[in-house]
Design a protein around this motif. Structure first.
Motif, PDB file in Angstrom:
ATOM      1  N   SER A  48       0.832  -1.378   0.018  1.00 14.52           N
ATOM      2  CA  SER A  48      -0.092   0.005  -0.080  1.00 14.52           C
ATOM      3  C   SER A  48       0.734   1.473  -0.021  1.00 14.52           C
ATOM      4  O   SER A  48       2.066   1.233   0.553  1.00 14.52           O
ATOM      5  N   LEU A  49       0.377   2.385  -0.925  1.00 13.68           N
ATOM      6  CA  LEU A  49       1.227   3.600  -0.686  1.00 13.68           C
ATOM      7  C   LEU A  49       0.742   4.443   0.461  1.00 13.68           C
ATOM      8  O   LEU A  49      -0.223   4.504   0.627  1.00 13.68           O
ATOM      9  N   LEU A  50       1.682   5.197   1.060  1.00 14.27           N
ATOM     10  CA  LEU A  50       1.224   6.088   2.233  1.00 14.27           C
ATOM     11  C   LEU A  50       1.902   7.585   1.810  1.00 14.27           C
ATOM     12  O   LEU A  50       2.729   7.482   0.989  1.00 14.27           O
ATOM     13  N   MET A  51       1.164   8.462   2.189  1.00 12.86           N
ATOM     14  CA  MET A  51       1.553   9.849   1.890  1.00 12.86           C
ATOM     15  C   MET A  51       1.329  10.885   3.085  1.00 12.86           C
ATOM     16  O   MET A  51       0.589  10.673   3.586  1.00 12.86           O
ATOM     17  N   SER A  52       2.373  11.738   3.204  1.00 13.13           N
ATOM     18  CA  SER A  52       2.549  12.574   4.205  1.00 13.13           C
ATOM     19  C   SER A  52       2.858  13.954   3.838  1.00 13.13           C
ATOM     20  O   SER A  52       3.804  13.934   3.085  1.00 13.13           O
ATOM     21  N   CYS A  53       2.200  15.020   4.481  1.00 12.34           N
ATOM     22  CA  CYS A  53       2.669  16.272   4.020  1.00 12.34           C
ATOM     23  C   CYS A  53       2.989  16.859   5.338  1.00 12.34           C
ATOM     24  O   CYS A  53       2.236  16.780   6.451  1.00 12.34           O
ATOM     25  N   ASP A  54       3.947  17.747   5.817  1.00 13.91           N
ATOM     26  CA  ASP A  54       4.267  18.392   6.989  1.00 13.91           C
ATOM     27  C   ASP A  54       5.191  19.655   6.785  1.00 13.91           C
ATOM     28  O   ASP A  54       5.802  19.831   5.695  1.00 13.91           O
ATOM     29  N   SER A  55       4.570  20.752   7.387  1.00 11.59           N
ATOM     30  CA  SER A  55       5.152  22.092   7.488  1.00 11.59           C
ATOM     31  C   SER A  55       5.691  22.653   8.362  1.00 11.59           C
ATOM     32  O   SER A  55       5.495  22.183   9.562  1.00 11.59           O
ATOM     33  N   MET A  56       6.640  23.640   8.339  1.00  8.03           N
ATOM     34  CA  MET A  56       7.285  24.290   9.335  1.00  8.03           C
ATOM     35  C   MET A  56       7.315  25.734   9.018  1.00  8.03           C
ATOM     36  O   MET A  56       7.670  26.152   7.993  1.00  8.03           O
ATOM     37  N   VAL A  57       6.932  26.563  10.110  1.00  7.76           N
ATOM     38  CA  VAL A  57       6.937  28.105   9.676  1.00  7.76           C
ATOM     39  C   VAL A  57       7.848  28.789  10.984  1.00  7.76           C
ATOM     40  O   VAL A  57       7.794  28.411  12.105  1.00  7.76           O
ATOM     41  N   ALA A  86       4.935   6.138  11.629  1.00 10.06           N
ATOM     42  CA  ALA A  86       3.883   5.731  12.668  1.00 10.06           C
ATOM     43  C   ALA A  86       2.727   5.127  11.987  1.00 10.06           C
ATOM     44  O   ALA A  86       1.662   4.323  12.934  1.00 10.06           O
ATOM     45  N   MET A  87       2.576   4.929  10.881  1.00  7.31           N
ATOM     46  CA  MET A  87       1.660   3.896  10.173  1.00  7.31           C
ATOM     47  C   MET A  87       2.372   2.536   9.704  1.00  7.31           C
ATOM     48  O   MET A  87       1.475   1.723   9.420  1.00  7.31           O
ATOM     49  N   GLY A  88       3.531   2.469  10.417  1.00  4.60           N
ATOM     50  CA  GLY A  88       4.385   1.011  10.032  1.00  4.60           C
ATOM     51  C   GLY A  88       4.793   0.985   8.587  1.00  4.60           C
ATOM     52  O   GLY A  88       5.287  -0.171   8.318  1.00  4.60           O
ATOM     53  N   GLY A  89       5.171   2.108   7.956  1.00 10.90           N
ATOM     54  CA  GLY A  89       5.599   2.005   6.719  1.00 10.90           C
ATOM     55  C   GLY A  89       6.987   2.546   6.527  1.00 10.90           C
ATOM     56  O   GLY A  89       7.484   3.045   7.724  1.00 10.90           O
ATOM     57  N   SER A  90       7.599   2.437   5.400  1.00 15.99           N
ATOM     58  CA  SER A  90       8.958   3.087   5.257  1.00 15.99           C
ATOM     59  C   SER A  90       8.926   4.274   4.139  1.00 15.99           C
ATOM     60  O   SER A  90       8.128   3.926   3.061  1.00 15.99           O
ATOM     61  N   PRO A  91       9.558   5.494   4.183  1.00 15.40           N
ATOM     62  CA  PRO A  91       9.454   6.228   3.284  1.00 15.40           C
ATOM     63  C   PRO A  91      10.433   5.842   2.099  1.00 15.40           C
ATOM     64  O   PRO A  91      11.250   5.207   2.018  1.00 15.40           O
ATOM     65  N   GLY A 146       5.401   6.766   0.989  1.00 14.85           N
ATOM     66  CA  GLY A 146       6.177   5.772   1.557  1.00 14.85           C
ATOM     67  C   GLY A 146       5.219   4.457   1.094  1.00 14.85           C
ATOM     68  O   GLY A 146       4.175   4.484   0.508  1.00 14.85           O
ATOM     69  N   SER A 147       5.716   3.284   1.704  1.00 13.32           N
ATOM     70  CA  SER A 147       5.063   2.314   1.432  1.00 13.32           C
ATOM     71  C   SER A 147       4.897   1.058   2.429  1.00 13.32           C
ATOM     72  O   SER A 147       5.556   1.127   3.385  1.00 13.32           O
ATOM     73  N   ILE A 148       3.888   0.099   2.498  1.00 14.49           N
ATOM     74  CA  ILE A 148       3.769  -0.718   3.634  1.00 14.49           C
ATOM     75  C   ILE A 148       3.084  -2.209   3.185  1.00 14.49           C
ATOM     76  O   ILE A 148       2.410  -1.974   2.230  1.00 14.49           O
ATOM     77  N   SER A 149       3.667  -3.284   3.322  1.00 11.11           N
ATOM     78  CA  SER A 149       3.109  -4.568   2.966  1.00 11.11           C
ATOM     79  C   SER A 149       2.242  -5.212   3.605  1.00 11.11           C
ATOM     80  O   SER A 149       1.310  -5.968   3.228  1.00 11.11           O
TER      81      SER A 149
END
Length: 218
Positions: A48-57, A86-91, A146-149
């Motif tokens: 499965s594909l995982l996607m995350s977006c994070d911002s810093m100001v 945290a979802m159990g995946g790897s970037p 990221g991905s997770i099997s």
């Protein structure tokens, strides 16, 4: 020299600081967007594909005068890829956007991207590009694929009666923030706390190991 030429020169200089994937896997910086090629398909089969977006100001998530540009680059990637773990995946792949004053030096940006590359290289994924833009407020953002099997570890899977486990020591980054805000008296651990805030640890390896074992992670 036109602003357009300056922008392209900057992109070229920054791209040379980043590790590149093989030409069979992906096409990175230099076009309108990155391309994930069929060569990467075997790595994704059954995942499965995982996607995350994070911002810093600036002055909200970091204090520029209290952290090196390398630390800021590291921190950005650590925060975004921690969500994948945290979802159990790897970037796998990432893009980065930097909004910063047009008066900023190329050397500062080069050091920033050096920190970005240090983290991604150490944790086995690539930065394929992103965007640079002039702005009055300094901010950074990263999008990571990221991905997770196995099934993703969801927060909603937490149940009443679960044991709660913690990886690492709690409160170091919070103490570091209090030091920077002048809300904490000096101590022998200040450098450790500041490091935890400016260059946080990320459980990139532990997260996938806990997939299938933990009900929920954060």
């Amino acid at each position: 020299m036109s602003e357009k030429i300056k922008e392209f020169n900057l992109i070229k200089q920054l791209s040379e600081l980043l590790e590149s994937p093989s030409k069979e896997d992906a096409i990175g910086i230099g076009d309108d967007c990155a391309v994930i090629l069929p060569g990467m398909a075997p790595l994704l089969e059954g995942h499965s594909l995982l996607m995350s977006c994070d911002s810093m100001v600036e002055n909200r998530h970091f204090y520029r005068d209290k952290a090196s540009p390398e630390e800021l680059g590291w921190k950005l990637m650590a925060q975004a890829s921690s969500d994948i773990a945290a979802m159990g995946g790897s970037p796998l792949l990432a893009t980065v956007a930097v909004n910063i004053s047009p008066r900023e030096s190329v050397d500062y940006l080069a050091q920033l991207y050096s920190g970005i590359n240090e983290f991604s290289k150490r944790n086995g994924f690539f930065v394929l590009g992103g965007d640079t833009s002039s702005a009055d407020e300094f901010s950074l953002s990263a999008t990571i694929l990221g991905s997770i099997s196995s099934p993703a570890v969801l927060r909603s899977n937490a149940q009443v009666g679960d044991d709660i486990w913690v990886s690492g020591a709690i409160g170091g980054a919070g103490a570091g923030l209090q030091i920077l805000q002048g809300k904490r008296p000096p101590s022998d651990y200040d450098e450790t706390f500041l490091s935890r805030f400016n260059k946080p640890l990320a459980q990139i390896k532990l997260g996938p190991r806990l997939a299938g074992l933990a009900n929920s992670m954060i």
